[in-house]
Design an enzyme around this catalytic site. Structure first.
Site, PDB file in Angstrom:
ATOM      1  N   THR B 139     -11.474  11.625 -27.043  1.00  0.00           N
ATOM      2  CA  THR B 139     -11.486  10.458 -28.213  1.00  0.00           C
ATOM      3  C   THR B 139     -12.343   9.439 -27.824  1.00  0.00           C
ATOM      4  O   THR B 139     -12.403   9.203 -26.494  1.00  0.00           O
ATOM      5  CB  THR B 139      -9.923   9.940 -28.791  1.00  0.00           C
ATOM      6  OG1 THR B 139     -10.215   9.060 -29.793  1.00  0.00           O
ATOM      7  CG2 THR B 139      -9.479   9.348 -27.691  1.00  0.00           C
ATOM      8  N   ASP B 141     -12.324   6.466 -28.609  1.00  0.00           N
ATOM      9  CA  ASP B 141     -10.427   5.681 -28.247  1.00  0.00           C
ATOM     10  C   ASP B 141     -10.243   5.143 -27.405  1.00  0.00           C
ATOM     11  O   ASP B 141     -10.232   4.172 -26.941  1.00  0.00           O
ATOM     12  CB  ASP B 141     -10.125   5.414 -29.548  1.00  0.00           C
ATOM     13  CG  ASP B 141     -10.835   5.354 -31.069  1.00  0.00           C
ATOM     14  OD1 ASP B 141     -11.778   4.838 -31.117  1.00  0.00           O
ATOM     15  OD2 ASP B 141      -9.943   5.736 -31.968  1.00  0.00           O
ATOM     16  N   GLY B 186     -12.975   0.620 -32.454  1.00  0.00           N
ATOM     17  CA  GLY B 186     -11.253   0.450 -32.321  1.00  0.00           C
ATOM     18  C   GLY B 186     -10.360  -0.386 -33.439  1.00  0.00           C
ATOM     19  O   GLY B 186     -10.133  -1.038 -33.118  1.00  0.00           O
ATOM     20  N   GLU B 242     -13.746  -3.327 -34.675  1.00  0.00           N
ATOM     21  CA  GLU B 242     -13.080  -3.678 -36.049  1.00  0.00           C
ATOM     22  C   GLU B 242     -11.660  -4.252 -36.038  1.00  0.00           C
ATOM     23  O   GLU B 242     -10.840  -4.393 -37.354  1.00  0.00           O
ATOM     24  CB  GLU B 242     -13.007  -2.132 -36.377  1.00  0.00           C
ATOM     25  CG  GLU B 242     -12.432  -0.653 -35.791  1.00  0.00           C
ATOM     26  CD  GLU B 242     -11.832  -0.140 -36.425  1.00  0.00           C
ATOM     27  OE1 GLU B 242     -13.430  -0.086 -38.163  1.00  0.00           O
ATOM     28  OE2 GLU B 242     -12.429   1.256 -36.132  1.00  0.00           O
ATOM     29  N   LEU B 296     -21.741   6.737 -36.007  1.00  0.00           N
ATOM     30  CA  LEU B 296     -22.450   6.673 -34.936  1.00  0.00           C
ATOM     31  C   LEU B 296     -22.376   6.442 -33.793  1.00  0.00           C
ATOM     32  O   LEU B 296     -22.915   7.557 -32.597  1.00  0.00           O
ATOM     33  CB  LEU B 296     -23.770   5.705 -34.738  1.00  0.00           C
ATOM     34  CG  LEU B 296     -25.190   6.326 -35.767  1.00  0.00           C
ATOM     35  CD1 LEU B 296     -25.936   4.998 -35.947  1.00  0.00           C
ATOM     36  CD2 LEU B 296     -25.122   7.905 -36.034  1.00  0.00           C
ATOM     37  N   GLN B 297     -21.552   6.327 -33.282  1.00  0.00           N
ATOM     38  CA  GLN B 297     -20.241   5.542 -32.072  1.00  0.00           C
ATOM     39  C   GLN B 297     -19.946   7.281 -32.158  1.00  0.00           C
ATOM     40  O   GLN B 297     -19.436   7.602 -30.308  1.00  0.00           O
ATOM     41  CB  GLN B 297     -19.441   5.132 -32.417  1.00  0.00           C
ATOM     42  CG  GLN B 297     -19.925   3.212 -31.924  1.00  0.00           C
ATOM     43  CD  GLN B 297     -18.889   2.515 -33.061  1.00  0.00           C
ATOM     44  OE1 GLN B 297     -18.714   2.284 -32.016  1.00  0.00           O
ATOM     45  NE2 GLN B 297     -19.306   2.193 -34.090  1.00  0.00           N
ATOM     46  N   ARG B 298     -19.687   8.168 -32.263  1.00  0.00           N
ATOM     47  CA  ARG B 298     -19.152   9.261 -32.663  1.00  0.00           C
ATOM     48  C   ARG B 298     -19.391  10.638 -32.948  1.00  0.00           C
ATOM     49  O   ARG B 298     -19.084  12.035 -32.708  1.00  0.00           O
ATOM     50  CB  ARG B 298     -17.869   9.154 -33.081  1.00  0.00           C
ATOM     51  CG  ARG B 298     -17.863   9.599 -34.411  1.00  0.00           C
ATOM     52  CD  ARG B 298     -16.437   9.509 -35.381  1.00  0.00           C
ATOM     53  NE  ARG B 298     -16.198   9.789 -36.908  1.00  0.00           N
ATOM     54  CZ  ARG B 298     -15.729  10.030 -37.611  1.00  0.00           C
ATOM     55  NH1 ARG B 298     -14.604   9.240 -37.444  1.00  0.00           N
ATOM     56  NH2 ARG B 298     -15.751  10.635 -39.223  1.00  0.00           N
TER      57      ARG B 298
END
Lengths: 406, 406
Positions: B139, B141, B186, B242, B296-298
Site C-alpha cells: 500500500t 499509504d 492519505g 487529502e 500518479l502517486q501509486r
C-alpha cells in the site's frame, strides 16, 4: 573585450536552463566575450539592475544548473510598451547594457519574448546602437512558428506519454472499470495533448480519444463516442487539452469567474472535471476520474527527454555564434533535416515572424471525427522523446541549483 | 507435486507486480510447487474461475511485468462475508483451490486483504483443510501495523519528494510569487504528505508547511501561518494530505455530495482547491495554485525507488518460504534492523492484527503547531527512496506487460 547577457522570460520548461549553459559553454569554447552576465527575472529584473556574472560560477554549479528545471534565472511576464508610445524603457535598458559593456543580449522565451527581441532589435538598428539581440526558443506548448519544434516540448511530451501509460494501467485494474480523463496543458494548441499518441502497449495507442483545441468540441458527439466505447470495452481513456472550445470558439472550461493573465489570456484548467461531470450527468457511469497534470508538464525533469535537453543546450550554443556573425532581431529555430536518422540544423528566423503568432497542430493530422490524431502524428513526435538524461543526484533525489531567489 | 496461487487486491502501487515476480522466482529457486497460478481480479476473479498459469510465462515477460506499475493481475475490492453469516463463499473458493491442487494462497494487499487472509486461515484451520494462506503487504499509504513500512510506499514517497522539488522551483520564478499547494493522498494517515520533508535544496526543506490528518486542522491558525510566511518570503509552499480534518473529526474537503467506496471510506480529494479558495477569500493573495498528485502517486514507476522495488520482490520471495514452513493466516512484515547501513529482515505477523487496523504517523514526529514534521522524520524516510531502477524501455518509454485485460 566586451560582455554579453542572457535572461529568461515567460513560463518555465524542464530544460530552459540547459540553453543558458549551452551559451556559457559556447563562450568558453569561442572566447568571444569577457563575461557572460545573467539578468535575473528577465527584462523586469534587468531594469531593476538585477544582474549576476554567470561565467564566474564553477563547472559543477553550472552542470547542476543545466539539469535543474524551471527558470533558474527567474522569469517575468513583462511586456514592453510600443516604441510609438514611449521609448523610455528602451533607453533605460540600453543604458544598463552599455554601462556593463554588453554587446549581445539573449532572451530565452516564447512568442511574447520574441516580441521583445524584435522591438529591441528594431530600435537599436534605427538608433545605430551596436548591441545584438537574439531569441532562444523555449515553450512546452510547441506553438512557435517557423521552428520544427521548441526546446521544452519533448520533455513535456515524454512526461505526458509516460503518465498516460501509467494512469491507463491504474484505471484498468478492476472487473468493472470506469472512465479516466487526463487533462493536459495547451491553451491554444493541441501539441501537448496530441503527444499522448506516443503511449502504446503492444504497439496499440492506449488513449481511446484525444481532444484538441484545433477542432470544435461537440458535447453530443463526445457523449456518443464515450458511451459506445464504454459499452464496447468497459473502460475509456480520454486525453483532453485544457483549451478545447465549442462551435462559438468559447473555452469549454470557461466560466464567469475565469481569471485572465497580464496578456489577456484566459487562465484555464478544469476541463477534465467539467467532462467528468458531463459523463456522470449523462448516466453513462459514475465511475469517472479526472487528473490534471498541471505544472508538472513543464517542470518534471525527472522524466525529461535527453534529446530535448541536448537540443536546448545547442540552441543556446548556436545563439552565441549567430550573434558573433552580426545577426540581431532573430530567433534561433530548429529545422528537421531527416527523421531516420533524426537530424536537425539551426536556422535564423526574424523574431517578428514568431511574435504574436501561433503554430497550430495540423488539421490534416486529426481524424475526421475530431476525436483523435492520425497515425502519421506518431512519426513527428517519436524522435523528440529520445534518451534518458543523467541528472545530478544527491540523497537519492535530483540535485538542483538556481540563481534566482528560489 | 501441488500448485500455489497468487492474487492482488485493493488499490494499486507502482511495485506490486514485483512481489508477484519475487514469489515466482522463489518457486523457481526452491522448486516447491509444480505451477504458480495467478488469480485475476483477486478473490472476485478466482470465484469466477479466472485463473492463469504464471509460471508458464517467459523470463522476459516476467521481467517486464516486474517493472510494470499497477495491479497487473487485476484487482478487486471484494469483502468476504463473515463466516457466521455464510460459509458458502469460503466453500466455493476452497473447492476451486482444491480442484487446481493448490496448497498455498498468497494475497498481495492492504488491511482489507489481510482480513481475507485471516478469515481464510481461520476457516481452513477449523475445517482441517491443508492450504496455507499468506499475506504480502502493499500500500502506498504505509498504514499497516506491525511492519516498519509497506512496499509501494517508498516509490510514492520518492515521487512526492521529487515533484515537491520540481513544483517548488516552478512556483518560485517571478519577482512576485504566489502560494503553491501540493495535495497528496492519505485518507487516514499522513505518511505520504510527511514524505515531502525529503525534498530539500541546500539541505533546507522546501515545504514551508506540511499538514497531516493526525493533527486537527485549524483554519484560523492555517491562515495566520500562511499570511506571516507570505509576508516574510513572498511565496509559500504547502503540502497537504487529502485526509486533514477539523476539530469535530470531519474531513476538511468533505461536502454533502461526497461519494463513499464499498467499505464505507469517504472518497476524498479537492482539499487543495478548498485551501486555495480559503486563502484567496482571506485576502492574503489571489496568486494561489493547487495541484492534486492523484493516482500518479501509486503508478509513477518512472520515478520509483529501487530499494522499494527490491523489497517488494523480497516480501514475495519470503512469502513462499514462510508458506513452505507451514505458516498460515500471517502477513510478511518488514523489520528495520538498522538505518546506516540500512538493513531489514522479514517477520510474520498474524493477519488479524493487521486487518482493520491503521498505523498513524507518530504524533511525536509532528511539531507543536501541527503545521510541519520534525527533523527526526527525515531519518525514517530517507533509506526508503534509495536507488534508481532500470526499467524495461521500448521506443524511449517504459515497456509494460500485464496479465489482466489492460
Amino acid at each position: 573585450m566586451s560582455n554579453c547577457i542572457i535572461a529568461q522570460s515567460g513560463g518555465p520548461t524542464s530544460v530552459i536552463n540547459s540553453s543558458v549553459v549551452g551559451l556559457v559553454q559556447a563562450n568558453k569554447d569561442i572566447k568571444a566575450f569577457d563575461k557572460v552576465y545573467a539578468g535575473l527575472n528577465g527584462i523586469e529584473g534587468i531594469l531593476n539592475g538585477n544582474i549576476i556574472e554567470l561565467s564566474a560560477f564553477s563547472e559543477a554549479e553550472l552542470n547542476t544548473f543545466r539539469y535543474t528545471p524551471s527558470s533558474g534565472l527567474g522569469s517575468c511576464r513583462y511586456k514592453m510598451k510600443k516604441l510609438e508610445e514611449s521609448s523610455s524603457e528602451y533607453d533605460m535598458l540600453l543604458e544598463i547594457l552599455k554601462a556593463n559593456d554588453i554587446k549581445a543580449f539573449f532572451y530565452v522565451g516564447g512568442n511574447d519574448s520574441m516580441d521583445t527581441i524584435s522591438k529591441l532589435g528594431d530600435y537599436t538598428k534605427k538608433t545605430g546602437i551596436d548591441i545584438k539581440f537574439i531569441g532562444i526558443p523555449k515553450t512546452i506548448d510547441n506553438d512557435l512558428m517557423h521552428t520544427d519544434h521548441t526546446p521544452g516540448f519533448g520533455s513535456a511530451a515524454k512526461f505526458i506519454a509516460t503518465t498516460t501509460l501509467e494512469t491507463y494501467l491504474d484505471s484498468s485494474v478492476y472487473i468493472n472499470n470506469g472512465i479516466f480523463i487526463l487533462e493536459t496543458m495547451g491553451r491554444d494548441t493541441g501539441w501537448l495533448a496530441a503527444s499522448a499518441c506516443l503511449a502504446r502497449i503492444d504497439n496499440k495507442q492506449v488513449a481511446d480519444f484525444i481532444y484538441l483545441p484545433e477542432t470544435v468540441f461537440d458535447e453530443d458527439n463526445f457523449l456518443e463516442d464515450v458511451k459506445n466505447k464504454f459499452i464496447e470495452n468497459n473502460k475509456v481513456f480520454i486525453v483532453v487539452s485544457e483549451g478545447i472550445r465549442n462551435a462559438e470558439g468559447k473555452f469549454i472550461s470557461e466560466t464567469k469567474k475565469q481569471a485572465h493573465d497580464k496578456f489577456g489570456h484566459a487562465q484555464l484548467g478544469g476541463v477534465g472535471n467539467y467532462l467528468k461531470n458531463l459523463i456522470i450527468s449523462s448516466g453513462i457511469t459514475n465511475r469517472v476520474k479526472a487528473l490534471e497534470l498541471g505544472v508538472l508538464q513543464r517542470c518534471a525533469i525527472h522524466c525529461a527527454s535527453d534529446i530535448d535537453l541536448k537540443e536546448a543546450f545547442e540552441v543556446g550554443y548556436s545563439a552565441l555564434k549567430f550573434a558573433l556573425e552580426g545577426n540581431s532581431g532573430y530567433m534561433v529555430a530548429i529545422k528537421r533535416e531527416s527523421n531516420s536518422p533524426y537530424k536537425t540544423s539551426h536556422i535564423l528566423v526574424e523574431a517578428n515572424k514568431i511574435a504574436n503568432n501561433v503554430k497550430y497542430f495540423p488539421k490534416e493530422l486529426i481524424n475526421e471525427r475530431g476525436n483523435n490524431v492520425k497515425e502519421e502524428a506518431y512519426e513527428y513526435f517519436a524522435p523528440l522523446i529520445s534518451g534518458t538524461p543523467s541528472l545530478v543526484i544527491d540523497n537519492n533525489l535530483p540535485k538542483f541549483k538556481t540563481f534566482n531567489n528560489a
